[in-house]
Design a protein around this motif. Structure first.
Motif, mmCIF file in Angstrom:
data_model
loop_
_atom_site.group_PDB
_atom_site.id
_atom_site.type_symbol
_atom_site.label_atom_id
_atom_site.label_comp_id
_atom_site.label_asym_id
_atom_site.label_seq_id
_atom_site.Cartn_x
_atom_site.Cartn_y
_atom_site.Cartn_z
ATOM 1 N N THR A 109 -34.163 -1.741 28.268
ATOM 2 C CA THR A 109 -34.476 -2.250 29.606
ATOM 3 C C THR A 109 -33.628 -1.531 30.648
ATOM 4 O O THR A 109 -32.462 -1.213 30.404
ATOM 5 C CB THR A 109 -34.198 -3.763 29.689
ATOM 6 N N THR A 110 -34.227 -1.271 31.790
ATOM 7 C CA THR A 110 -33.521 -0.638 32.900
ATOM 8 C C THR A 110 -33.573 -1.539 34.125
ATOM 9 O O THR A 110 -34.641 -2.038 34.496
ATOM 10 C CB THR A 110 -34.144 0.723 33.260
ATOM 11 N N VAL A 111 -32.414 -1.746 34.741
ATOM 12 C CA VAL A 111 -32.342 -2.488 36.000
ATOM 13 C C VAL A 111 -31.550 -1.644 36.998
ATOM 14 O O VAL A 111 -30.789 -0.749 36.603
ATOM 15 C CB VAL A 111 -31.672 -3.871 35.829
ATOM 16 N N MET A 112 -31.744 -1.926 38.260
ATOM 17 C CA MET A 112 -31.098 -1.137 39.306
ATOM 18 C C MET A 112 -30.142 -2.003 40.123
ATOM 19 O O MET A 112 -30.414 -3.172 40.419
ATOM 20 C CB MET A 112 -32.145 -0.529 40.243
ATOM 21 N N TYR A 113 -29.020 -1.401 40.469
ATOM 22 C CA TYR A 113 -28.069 -2.007 41.401
ATOM 23 C C TYR A 113 -27.979 -1.115 42.628
ATOM 24 O O TYR A 113 -28.187 0.100 42.543
ATOM 25 C CB TYR A 113 -26.680 -2.136 40.779
ATOM 26 N N GLU A 114 -27.659 -1.719 43.751
ATOM 27 C CA GLU A 114 -27.498 -0.961 44.989
ATOM 28 C C GLU A 114 -26.092 -1.169 45.526
ATOM 29 O O GLU A 114 -25.618 -2.299 45.643
ATOM 30 C CB GLU A 114 -28.520 -1.417 46.037
ATOM 31 N N VAL A 115 -25.422 -0.065 45.857
ATOM 32 C CA VAL A 115 -24.088 -0.145 46.456
ATOM 33 C C VAL A 115 -24.090 0.684 47.730
ATOM 34 O O VAL A 115 -24.701 1.749 47.797
ATOM 35 C CB VAL A 115 -22.995 0.367 45.471
ATOM 36 N N SER A 116 -23.444 0.180 48.742
ATOM 37 C CA SER A 116 -23.392 0.880 50.024
ATOM 38 C C SER A 116 -21.966 0.878 50.555
ATOM 39 O O SER A 116 -21.244 -0.119 50.462
ATOM 40 C CB SER A 116 -24.333 0.223 51.051
ATOM 41 N N ASN A 117 -21.569 2.022 51.071
ATOM 42 C CA ASN A 117 -20.263 2.166 51.709
ATOM 43 C C ASN A 117 -20.418 1.825 53.180
ATOM 44 O O ASN A 117 -21.100 2.528 53.923
ATOM 45 C CB ASN A 117 -19.751 3.601 51.531
ATOM 46 N N GLU A 118 -19.792 0.774 53.604
ATOM 47 C CA GLU A 118 -19.964 0.287 54.968
ATOM 48 C C GLU A 118 -18.888 0.813 55.912
ATOM 49 O O GLU A 118 -18.740 0.302 57.029
ATOM 50 C CB GLU A 118 -19.972 -1.243 54.956
ATOM 51 N N GLN A 119 -18.145 1.815 55.468
ATOM 52 C CA GLN A 119 -17.082 2.388 56.290
ATOM 53 C C GLN A 119 -17.430 3.820 56.691
ATOM 54 O O GLN A 119 -18.222 4.497 56.019
ATOM 55 C CB GLN A 119 -15.756 2.406 55.516
ATOM 56 N N ALA A 120 -16.809 4.278 57.754
ATOM 57 C CA ALA A 120 -17.015 5.648 58.221
ATOM 58 C C ALA A 120 -16.003 6.576 57.560
ATOM 59 O O ALA A 120 -15.401 7.450 58.199
ATOM 60 C CB ALA A 120 -16.884 5.711 59.745
ATOM 61 N N ARG A 121 -15.825 6.404 56.267
ATOM 62 C CA ARG A 121 -14.904 7.234 55.481
ATOM 63 C C ARG A 121 -15.370 7.237 54.030
ATOM 64 O O ARG A 121 -16.165 6.383 53.619
ATOM 65 C CB ARG A 121 -13.471 6.697 55.561
ATOM 66 N N ILE A 122 -14.891 8.191 53.270
ATOM 67 C CA ILE A 122 -15.236 8.274 51.849
ATOM 68 C C ILE A 122 -14.528 7.164 51.090
ATOM 69 O O ILE A 122 -13.351 6.882 51.320
ATOM 70 C CB ILE A 122 -14.839 9.647 51.278
ATOM 71 N N VAL A 123 -15.259 6.535 50.182
ATOM 72 C CA VAL A 123 -14.698 5.464 49.363
ATOM 73 C C VAL A 123 -14.927 5.785 47.891
ATOM 74 O O VAL A 123 -16.034 6.135 47.493
ATOM 75 C CB VAL A 123 -15.341 4.095 49.694
ATOM 76 N N LYS A 124 -13.869 5.688 47.086
ATOM 77 C CA LYS A 124 -13.969 5.834 45.634
ATOM 78 C C LYS A 124 -13.813 4.451 45.017
ATOM 79 O O LYS A 124 -12.922 3.699 45.407
ATOM 80 C CB LYS A 124 -12.900 6.787 45.107
ATOM 81 N N ALA A 125 -14.678 4.143 44.065
ATOM 82 C CA ALA A 125 -14.672 2.794 43.499
ATOM 83 C C ALA A 125 -15.028 2.832 42.018
ATOM 84 O O ALA A 125 -15.604 3.798 41.526
ATOM 85 C CB ALA A 125 -15.642 1.896 44.267
ATOM 86 N N GLN A 126 -14.683 1.766 41.333
ATOM 87 C CA GLN A 126 -14.984 1.614 39.913
ATOM 88 C C GLN A 126 -15.553 0.224 39.683
ATOM 89 O O GLN A 126 -15.004 -0.766 40.172
ATOM 90 C CB GLN A 126 -13.710 1.781 39.077
ATOM 91 N N ALA A 127 -16.655 0.153 38.949
ATOM 92 C CA ALA A 127 -17.271 -1.131 38.622
ATOM 93 C C ALA A 127 -16.811 -1.581 37.243
ATOM 94 O O ALA A 127 -16.768 -0.791 36.301
ATOM 95 C CB ALA A 127 -18.786 -1.022 38.659
ATOM 96 N N ILE A 128 -16.450 -2.847 37.128
ATOM 97 C CA ILE A 128 -16.029 -3.433 35.862
ATOM 98 C C ILE A 128 -17.014 -4.549 35.512
ATOM 99 O O ILE A 128 -17.193 -5.485 36.296
ATOM 100 C CB ILE A 128 -14.608 -4.017 35.948
ATOM 101 N N PRO A 129 -17.651 -4.479 34.334
ATOM 102 C CA PRO A 129 -18.605 -5.523 33.949
ATOM 103 C C PRO A 129 -17.928 -6.679 33.227
ATOM 104 O O PRO A 129 -16.851 -6.537 32.645
ATOM 105 C CB PRO A 129 -19.557 -4.784 33.013
#
Length: 213
Positions: A109-129
């Motif tokens: 099964t495939t599902v989609m998530y959407e993430v958006s950077n709401e800042q006027a700068r580069i953001v690095k992030a990590q998702a933890i399930p």
């Protein structure tokens, strides 16, 4: 109490002592620097070892048995409800494109998530399930997931990211619902901005004091 004048004969001995002390301090500083440098590299294998011991490693890496699970027979006689949740820590908008889905164990099964950077700068992030109930953790096989790697989002960028998974048919029969929850953590924090305007104002004020009209 009288002091004896310093003689020229004492100078070479003191100079040698100073050089010896400086060399000793230099060696100590080099040793400390090497230890700190080595400790920085040791953090990665230490983290991996801890993850392997605690089982956290299974949360953020591709499941070793996912390919095997992908090739298992689909249990059409059984349905498991998968609920999707999303949380963000930092300047991110994050959500699943659907909140629940019924799947058959063994079904890819495939599902989609959407993430958006709401800042006027580069953001690095990590998702933890995380999973609920906890027993479902070892039966939820992620084949592809954005949580396997760090994500870099440009200023005001939005991404659609897939999760490809299989529920192992060996999931206990009494588990009817699994909740898959992701939390996105920002890894980089913005450096303290220099208040150029304040500095300029201060400089102007100082100049006015030195050169009054």
């Amino acid at each position: 109490m009288s002091t004896q004048p310093r003689t020229e004969a004492d100078s070479p001995a003191e100079s040698r002592a100073d050089r010896s002390f400086n060399r000793s301090m230099l060696v100590k500083l080099v040793v400390v620097a090497c230890l700190m440098f080595g400790f920085g590299f040791a953090l990665v294998p230490m983290y991996r070892a801890i993850c392997q011991i605690t089982g956290i490693n299974n949360l953020v890496q591709r499941d070793a048995t996912a390919r095997e699970a992908k090739n298992t027979q689909v249990d059409m006689s059984r349905t498991v409800s998968i609920e999707f949740d999303a949380n963000a820590r930092g300047p991110l908008g994050f959500k699943p494109e659907q909140h629940s889905l019924d799947v058959h164990p063994g079904e890819v099964t495939t599902v989609m998530y959407e993430v958006s950077n709401e800042q006027a700068r580069i953001v690095k992030a990590q998702a933890i399930p995380s999973y609920a109930p906890k027993v479902a953790t070892e039966y939820f096989r992620k084949i592809e997931c954005f949580c396997f790697t760090q994500q870099t989002l440009q200023a005001n960028e939005t991404k659609r990211m897939p999760v490809v998974f299989v529920v192992d048919p060996k999931l206990p029969k009494d588990v009817k619902t699994i909740t898959l929850s992701y939390t996105f953590f920002e890894l980089n924090t913005p450096a303290p901005a220099t208040d150029a305007a304040t500095q300029q104002t201060g400089a102007t004020a100082a100049g006015a004091v030195r050169n009054p009209a």
